[in-house]
Enzyme design. Sequence first.
Site, short mmCIF file in Angstrom:
data_model
loop_
_atom_site.label_atom_id
_atom_site.label_comp_id
_atom_site.label_asym_id
_atom_site.label_seq_id
_atom_site.Cartn_x
_atom_site.Cartn_y
_atom_site.Cartn_z
N ASP A 34 -15.28 -10.64 17.18
CA ASP A 34 -16.40 -10.05 16.45
C ASP A 34 -15.86 -9.37 15.17
O ASP A 34 -15.00 -8.49 15.25
CB ASP A 34 -17.07 -9.01 17.38
CG ASP A 34 -18.25 -8.30 16.72
OD1 ASP A 34 -18.53 -8.57 15.53
OD2 ASP A 34 -18.88 -7.47 17.39
N GLU A 84 7.02 0.10 -1.97
CA GLU A 84 7.87 -0.26 -0.83
C GLU A 84 7.89 -1.79 -0.68
O GLU A 84 8.27 -2.31 0.36
CB GLU A 84 7.40 0.42 0.45
CG GLU A 84 5.97 0.13 0.82
CD GLU A 84 5.53 0.86 2.09
OE1 GLU A 84 6.16 0.64 3.13
OE2 GLU A 84 4.57 1.64 2.01
N CYS A 116 4.58 4.77 2.23
CA CYS A 116 3.38 4.96 1.42
C CYS A 116 3.34 6.32 0.73
O CYS A 116 2.35 6.65 0.07
CB CYS A 116 2.13 4.76 2.28
SG CYS A 116 2.15 3.20 3.14
N THR A 157 -5.21 -5.49 8.17
CA THR A 157 -5.11 -4.34 7.25
C THR A 157 -4.28 -4.68 6.00
O THR A 157 -4.02 -3.79 5.19
CB THR A 157 -4.49 -3.11 7.93
OG1 THR A 157 -3.11 -3.35 8.19
CG2 THR A 157 -5.18 -2.78 9.23
N SER A 206 1.77 4.97 15.14
CA SER A 206 1.70 5.34 13.72
C SER A 206 0.46 6.19 13.43
O SER A 206 0.49 7.10 12.60
CB SER A 206 1.75 4.11 12.81
OG SER A 206 0.54 3.41 12.83
N HIS A 238 -4.30 9.14 2.31
CA HIS A 238 -3.66 7.83 2.38
C HIS A 238 -4.49 6.96 3.32
O HIS A 238 -4.87 7.40 4.40
CB HIS A 238 -2.22 7.96 2.89
CG HIS A 238 -1.65 6.64 3.31
ND1 HIS A 238 -1.66 5.54 2.47
CD2 HIS A 238 -1.07 6.23 4.48
CE1 HIS A 238 -1.11 4.53 3.10
NE2 HIS A 238 -0.75 4.90 4.31
N LYS A 247 -10.61 9.35 10.66
CA LYS A 247 -9.96 10.03 11.80
C LYS A 247 -9.19 11.26 11.33
O LYS A 247 -9.21 12.32 11.96
CB LYS A 247 -9.00 9.06 12.51
CG LYS A 247 -9.65 7.94 13.30
CD LYS A 247 -8.55 7.02 13.86
CE LYS A 247 -9.10 5.75 14.47
NZ LYS A 247 -9.71 5.92 15.78
N ASN A 281 -4.95 -2.60 2.47
CA ASN A 281 -3.91 -1.58 2.28
C ASN A 281 -3.10 -1.89 1.02
O ASN A 281 -2.70 -3.03 0.78
CB ASN A 281 -2.98 -1.59 3.51
CG ASN A 281 -2.09 -0.34 3.59
OD1 ASN A 281 -2.12 0.50 2.70
ND2 ASN A 281 -1.34 -0.23 4.66
N SER A 314 5.01 6.44 6.31
CA SER A 314 5.64 6.31 7.63
C SER A 314 7.13 6.54 7.54
O SER A 314 7.75 6.35 6.50
CB SER A 314 5.36 4.92 8.19
OG SER A 314 4.00 4.81 8.51
N1 COA Z 1 -17.32 -3.43 16.78
C1 COA Z 1 -17.02 -2.18 16.31
N2 COA Z 1 -15.82 -1.57 16.55
C2 COA Z 1 -14.90 -2.24 17.28
C3 COA Z 1 -15.15 -3.53 17.78
C4 COA Z 1 -16.42 -4.13 17.50
N3 COA Z 1 -16.73 -5.36 17.93
N4 COA Z 1 -14.05 -3.93 18.44
C5 COA Z 1 -13.13 -2.93 18.36
N5 COA Z 1 -13.66 -1.91 17.67
C6 COA Z 1 -13.01 -0.64 17.28
C7 COA Z 1 -12.24 0.02 18.40
O1 COA Z 1 -13.08 0.80 19.23
C8 COA Z 1 -11.25 0.86 17.60
O2 COA Z 1 -11.89 2.00 17.10
P1 COA Z 1 -11.29 3.46 17.41
O3 COA Z 1 -9.86 3.44 16.95
O4 COA Z 1 -12.14 4.37 16.58
O5 COA Z 1 -11.41 3.66 18.86
C9 COA Z 1 -10.95 -0.02 16.40
O6 COA Z 1 -12.03 -0.97 16.31
C10 COA Z 1 -9.64 -0.79 16.49
O7 COA Z 1 -9.63 -1.46 17.73
P2 COA Z 1 -8.29 -1.55 18.57
O8 COA Z 1 -8.58 -2.23 19.85
O9 COA Z 1 -7.63 -0.21 18.63
O10 COA Z 1 -7.48 -2.53 17.60
P3 COA Z 1 -5.99 -3.02 17.63
O11 COA Z 1 -5.36 -2.81 18.97
O12 COA Z 1 -6.02 -4.39 17.09
O13 COA Z 1 -5.21 -2.06 16.61
C11 COA Z 1 -4.62 -0.88 14.66
C12 COA Z 1 -5.79 -1.38 15.52
C13 COA Z 1 -5.21 0.01 13.56
C14 COA Z 1 -3.65 -0.06 15.51
C15 COA Z 1 -3.90 -2.11 14.03
O14 COA Z 1 -4.76 -2.75 13.17
C16 COA Z 1 -2.63 -1.74 13.30
O15 COA Z 1 -1.54 -1.69 13.87
N6 COA Z 1 -2.76 -1.47 11.98
C17 COA Z 1 -1.68 -1.05 11.15
C18 COA Z 1 -1.44 0.45 11.38
C19 COA Z 1 -0.87 1.09 10.17
O16 COA Z 1 -1.20 0.74 9.07
N7 COA Z 1 -0.02 2.07 10.39
C20 COA Z 1 0.54 2.80 9.30
C21 COA Z 1 -0.11 4.14 9.33
S1 COA Z 1 0.24 4.93 7.81
#
Ligand code: COA
Length: 394
Positions: A34, A84, A116, A157, A206, A238, A247, A281, A314
């Site tokens: 989805d 970076e 970043c 991202t 992270s 950021h 968040k 990003n 990070s």
């Molecule tokens: N409709 C609406 N929301 C949905 C959904 C849907 N169909 N399916 C999932 N979601 C929401 C989840 O509830 C979650 O929200 P929440 O975090 O507020 O609870 C969000 O979408 C992400 O879902 P999740 O299952 O946690 O996704 P993931 O395991 O694929 O990981 C990240 C998400 C962000 C951890 C991943 O994209 C990632 O590693 N990103 C890079 C992180 C990064 O940039 N780090 C550096 C920090 S500076």
Amino acid sequence: MSAQPLRIGIHDISFATAHQVLDLSELAEHQGIDVNKYYVGIGQSEMSMPAADEDIVTMGAEAAGRIIDRHGAEGIRTLLFATESGIDQSKSAGVFVHGLLGMGENCRVVELKQACYSATAALQFALGIVARDPREKVLVIAADVARYALDSSGEPTQGAAAVAFLVTADPALVEIEPVTGLHTDDIHDFWRPNHLSTALVDGKYSLAAYLRSLEGAWTEYQARGGVAFDDIDRFCYHQPFTKMAVKAHDRLNTIAGSGLDRDARRAQIAASLDINRRTGNSYTASIYAGLLSLLNDDEADLEGSRIGFFSYGSGSVSEFFTGVVQPGYRALLRRDEDAALLDSRVAIGYARYRSLHEAVDEVRGEDVVTARETTGPFRFAGITDQMRRYERTR
Ligand code: COA
């Protein structure tokens, strides 16, 4: 009679991004999930995707070119390039930009790296240079291409963008205030070893590290005499993905005990998310793309408003600081140009995205003539005798 304190800050700001775009519905369809996980769950709708002849230098030169076009290069004696996603282990990407923009030879040019965070280090260093001699002007360029492995959790991202800003005395856009809060912690939440073209990330860790660092930086900011939470009107974070800023702002409200309801909290950050939601990003550029997005909000008059900035890189280093939007700032914005940069990107499908992603690892240093693809003003023309070649397209 005591002298007026020197006002220093951001005098102009400009933006560029890659000239192709992948809507995240294409990625979600390929993955059979989805798309609202991306549109709503992580708060991203699109990712800018560099063509073979685009990189941090071409985007950085395009963003900085608008500032030079308006103010001239005269008097800019420092160019700080924060990234970076460097394209050489020795030569600064900024020196390529300096050449492309025809800047004067009496200039120091250097590249900065700390995930970043480094553009904020560049801003703070620039403030110091101007404080020492108010005649100085410092051009800061933040540019990154965010790349994760195909089919990894970080993939949705990804993105690419550059932001350039000019730091001067008596700034026309945002005066940066002197108090800051800092936080450093030697961790591995996100990193990219030299042998990889894509970043490694422990996603959930992270997120937690970012929030912990926010608390650390805010606590020191308060201890050093920073203004109270209630005296900050807007916030700019950021944004590795825009939901992260949501968040973070919720967390800061809790730490500060603000008592604001959900709508009031969202209103303090909403406009800062618009650009990043569409570029993806851009690592160290993302917080300053957030600032531009906030300033470009045509429904708000931000004159005199105080903005709280939280910059996180990070690994990890972070900083909380504030700035005050200056009277007349709107006259300096390039709203239509910025919107056109996003709206005129060429939409690509999943197959094209995947082939562009894979092609990055095929460039190994042999002579290459790069296909002419970008619609931007500068392009990476190829490699000759191990040397990268850039050119103007118009
Ligand atoms: N409709 C609406 N929301 C949905 C959904 C849907 N169909 N399916 C999932 N979601 C929401 C989840 O509830 C979650 O929200 P929440 O975090 O507020 O609870 C969000 O979408 C992400 O879902 P999740 O299952 O946690 O996704 P993931 O395991 O694929 O990981 C990240 C998400 C962000 C951890 C991943 O994209 C990632 O590693 N990103 C890079 C992180 C990064 O940039 N780090 C550096 C920090 S500076």
